[in-house]
Motif scaffolding. Structure first.
Motif, PDB file in Angstrom:
ATOM      1  N   VAL A 287      -2.816  -1.675  -2.710  1.00 24.09           N
ATOM      2  CA  VAL A 287      -2.656  -1.644  -4.167  1.00 24.09           C
ATOM      3  C   VAL A 287      -2.364  -3.063  -4.658  1.00 24.09           C
TER       4      VAL A 287
ATOM      5  N   ASP B 174      -5.792  -7.969 -11.327  1.00 22.26           N
ATOM      6  CA  ASP B 174      -7.101  -7.322 -11.252  1.00 22.26           C
ATOM      7  C   ASP B 174      -7.291  -6.846  -9.810  1.00 22.26           C
ATOM      8  N   GLY B 175      -7.361  -5.525  -9.627  1.00 23.25           N
ATOM      9  CA  GLY B 175      -7.545  -4.985  -8.273  1.00 23.25           C
ATOM     10  C   GLY B 175      -6.463  -5.448  -7.308  1.00 23.25           C
ATOM     11  N   GLY B 176      -5.220  -5.547  -7.790  1.00 23.50           N
ATOM     12  CA  GLY B 176      -4.110  -5.899  -6.907  1.00 23.50           C
ATOM     13  C   GLY B 176      -3.973  -7.385  -6.621  1.00 23.50           C
ATOM     14  N   ARG B 177      -4.734  -8.219  -7.346  1.00 23.05           N
ATOM     15  CA  ARG B 177      -4.616  -9.683  -7.167  1.00 23.05           C
ATOM     16  C   ARG B 177      -4.355 -10.338  -8.513  1.00 23.05           C
TER      17      ARG B 177
ATOM     18  N   ASP C 297      -2.570  -7.164  -3.175  1.00 23.58           N
ATOM     19  CA  ASP C 297      -3.230  -7.868  -2.084  1.00 23.58           C
ATOM     20  C   ASP C 297      -2.978  -9.375  -2.214  1.00 23.58           C
TER      21      ASP C 297
ATOM     22  N   SER D  62      -5.558 -12.675 -11.028  1.00 21.67           N
ATOM     23  CA  SER D  62      -6.841 -13.350 -11.258  1.00 21.67           C
ATOM     24  C   SER D  62      -6.694 -14.516 -12.236  1.00 21.67           C
TER      25      SER D  62
ATOM     26  N   SER E 178       0.862  -1.182   0.000  1.00 24.53           N
ATOM     27  CA  SER E 178       0.000   0.000   0.000  1.00 24.53           C
ATOM     28  C   SER E 178       0.898   1.231   0.000  1.00 24.53           C
TER      29      SER E 178
ATOM     30  N   LYS F 231      -4.924   1.980   1.751  1.00 22.27           N
ATOM     31  CA  LYS F 231      -5.534   1.363   0.566  1.00 22.27           C
ATOM     32  C   LYS F 231      -4.545   0.357  -0.052  1.00 22.27           C
TER      33      LYS F 231
ATOM     34  N   ALA G 274      -4.242  -1.476 -12.093  1.00 22.09           N
ATOM     35  CA  ALA G 274      -4.374  -2.810 -11.493  1.00 22.09           C
ATOM     36  C   ALA G 274      -3.209  -3.146 -10.563  1.00 22.09           C
TER      37      ALA G 274
END
Ligand code: ATP
Length: 550
Positions: free
Chosen positions: A329, A518-521, A331, A523, A322, A327, A351
């Motif tokens: 970034v 995707d969103g820090g993961r 995860d 996918s 983060s 937040k 992302a």
């Protein structure tokens, strides 16, 4: 340093007191001449005092300037030392601006504080106090007469300075709005003009300037009027007139009155010095705060017992990160990049692709989990070893002031001319360099974005790091340039562990593995054909890019 300034202050005080001697001496001279006595001794004392005063004041400023030079050198060394230890991710346009301001403007603002302030303020206090003490010794009424007009000015000054800090803050924020309007105007000028909105953008700037001007004038105009009126209380003719009229009314000895007039005339100039000194001091304190803040920038923690990595396997192990501590970034990203393979990171804007890649060369350190090279946490690897292992070619290519040779040789300072040329040939930039006025010796050549990218590829080839972080450039001017870059990159990637941040899928379809963020993961993970078969996000992105290409 402290002792140099203290010695300067003492010398300055002695200098101020000796400056007083000629003023008093003139009155004494008059007294002796009128009385028909020999005045040679007095004249010699005046001359000696002038010389001593000159030497003391010069010496005092000399000492404080030495202290200032030492402090400037020390601060610049400390700033450079600290900047060498902060994480690379700390650098940005904003922080670069702050560094420039601290290393140049702020250190210069400190110059006045250290080299002039103490000596001048000491003189500005000692000189009038010494004069008034002398007048009290002569006749206390003369001392009162010498400062008779002072209260008018002091009361008005206090009135003018009411709410100064608040007003300055308002003006500063107004000025910040003007600066923002200028930046916005200049940055967006092409877009604004293209859309015929120049008048509108111009209006924003004019409004900001108008508001600033009105606010400034509204505050300063009444102050200036008052200042003009009250500064008359300190004007030489007024001071002399009040002194003479007062002296006649009090029927004091004319020679004593002459001494009083001379002392009274000195006081306003010392007030001016004090006022200027205070303003410079305020500026210097603000500058010092900025320098201290810069020197307090957290350093990249260095390993106490560095470990040598074994091989070039790159692993992300449950990595979270983060920027602001709240937040996330990234995860829980886990990813393994085998030696000699290419891993492409794809995903939507924001992302976390660049962030993940930048954790390898420790632009930032993870918030949780670990990034490992050859089985060793990057935080346990000595920085010089890390940078010999990990190279990076970023989109925003930085070319330094200097020749092409120097720019490419940054990759490996010990490289011979032949090795530099070989790297440039492999990076497909050799021909372009030869067409420059002085070839490889051309200073600050003008390169297009794609050419600059190839220069940085040559640099990375020369550095020959086994691991490479590559931020794929998004747009090249023409297909020919794009093809050259792809050629250069494929030479560069050969045999290395590569992490490429892909903005266009066509260039990475041959990668050994593709990680979709995707969103820090992560996918999806697999080869191009595996991900297409999965028919998920990657397949949709591929479909969309194919449609765009059509
Ligand atoms: N230096 C920074 N300070 C604070 N936040 C940042 C910083 N750099 C990136 N971010 C934020 O972190 C998130 C991930 O950014 P990142 O640049 O890693 O994404 P990306 O996938 O590479 O995006 P793009 O393809 O647009 O470059 C974004 O929300 C971005 O705003």
């Amino acid at each position: 340093m402290v002792w140099w300034t203290r010695a300067g202050v003492v010398l300055g005080a002695v200098g101020a007191l000796t400056t007083l001697v000629p003023f008093i001496g003139i009155a004494e001279l008059g007294r002796r001449l009128i009385a028909g006595q020999d005045a040679t001794g007095t004249a010699v004392i005046i001359a000696a005092a002038l010389v001593v005063g000159f030497l003391c004041n010069g010496g005092a400023l000399g000492l404080t300037h030495v202290a200032d030079a030492k402090l400037q050198a020390l601060l610049r060394r400390r700033i450079v030392a600290r900047l060498g230890k902060v994480p690379l991710g700390w650098y940005s346009d904003t922080t670069s601006g702050a560094v420039r301001k601290a290393a140049q403007d702020d250190i210069e603002d400190l110059h006045h504080l250290l080299a002039h302030h103490d000596v001048e303020v000491t003189g500005a206090i000692v000189l009038p106090l010494g004069g008034i003490a002398y007048l009290v010794w002569l006749d206390w009424r003369l001392a009162l007469l010498a400062v008779a007009t002072l209260p008018i000015y002091l009361v008005a000054y206090a009135f003018m300075m009411r709410g100064f800090a608040e007003k300055m803050r308002e003006l500063d924020s107004g000025f910040a709005r003007v600066s923002a309007a200028i930046v916005e105007f200049v940055h967006g000028i092409t877009v604004v003009k293209a859309f015929g909105q120049a008048n509108r953008a111009h209006r924003g700037y004019l409004e900001a300037v108008g508001e600033y001007g009105n606010r400034y004038a509204g505050w300063v105009r009444p102050i200036l009027r008052l200042e003009a009126l009250t500064s008359m209380a300190l004007a030489a003719p007024v001071v002399a007139l009040v002194s003479l009229a007062g002296g006649v009314a009090l029927a004091v000895d004319p020679i004593d009155l002459l001494a009083e007039v001379l002392v009274a005339m000195v006081i306003p100039t010392t007030l001016l010095t004090l006022n200027n000194g205070l303003t410079a001091q305020r500026r210097a304190v603000a500058a010092a705060e900025r320098i201290v803040a810069l020197l307090d920038t957290p350093e990249l923690p260095l390993p106490a017992d560095p470990v040598e990595p074994d091989g070039h396997l790159v692993e992300f192990d449950d990595v979270s990160f983060s920027y602001d501590g709240s937040k996330a970034v990234l995860d829980g990203v886990s990813l393994v990049c085998e030696p000699g393979t290419v891993t492409a990171l794809v995903g939507g804007s924001g992302a976390g692709k660049s962030t993940l890649a930048k954790l390898v060369p420790r632009f930032y350190d993870v918030s949780a989990g670990a990034v490992r090279i050859g089985g060793v946490d990057v935080r346990d690897i000595a920085p010089d070893v890390l940078y010999r292992k990990v190279g990076f070619v970023l989109q925003d290519v930085q070319l330094l002031h200097g020749t092409v040779f120097e720019n490419i040789r940054l990759g490996r300072p010990s490289a011979s001319d032949e090795e530099v040329v070989a790297a440039a040939v492999a990076a497909r930039i050799h021909e372009k360099i030869l067409s420059l006025p002085d070839g490889y010796d051309t200073v600050d050549p003008v390169f297009s974005g794609g050419e600059a990218q190839r220069v940085s590829i040559a640099r990375a080839l020369l550095a020959d790091t086994p691991i490479l972080v590559l931020d794929e450039a998004t747009a090249y001017a023409d297909p020919e340039s794009e093809a050259s870059i792809q050629d250069a990159l494929s030479v560069l990637c050969r045999g290395r562990t590569v992490l490429v941040i892909a903005h266009r899928l066509a260039t990475i379809s041959g990668a050994h593995q593709i990680a979709v963020l995707d969103g820090g993961r992560v996918s999806e993970l697999g080869t191009h054909s595996e991900l297409l078969a999965l028919d998920g996000r990657y397949a949709r992105m591929w479909q969309a890019s194919a449609e765009v290409a059509l």
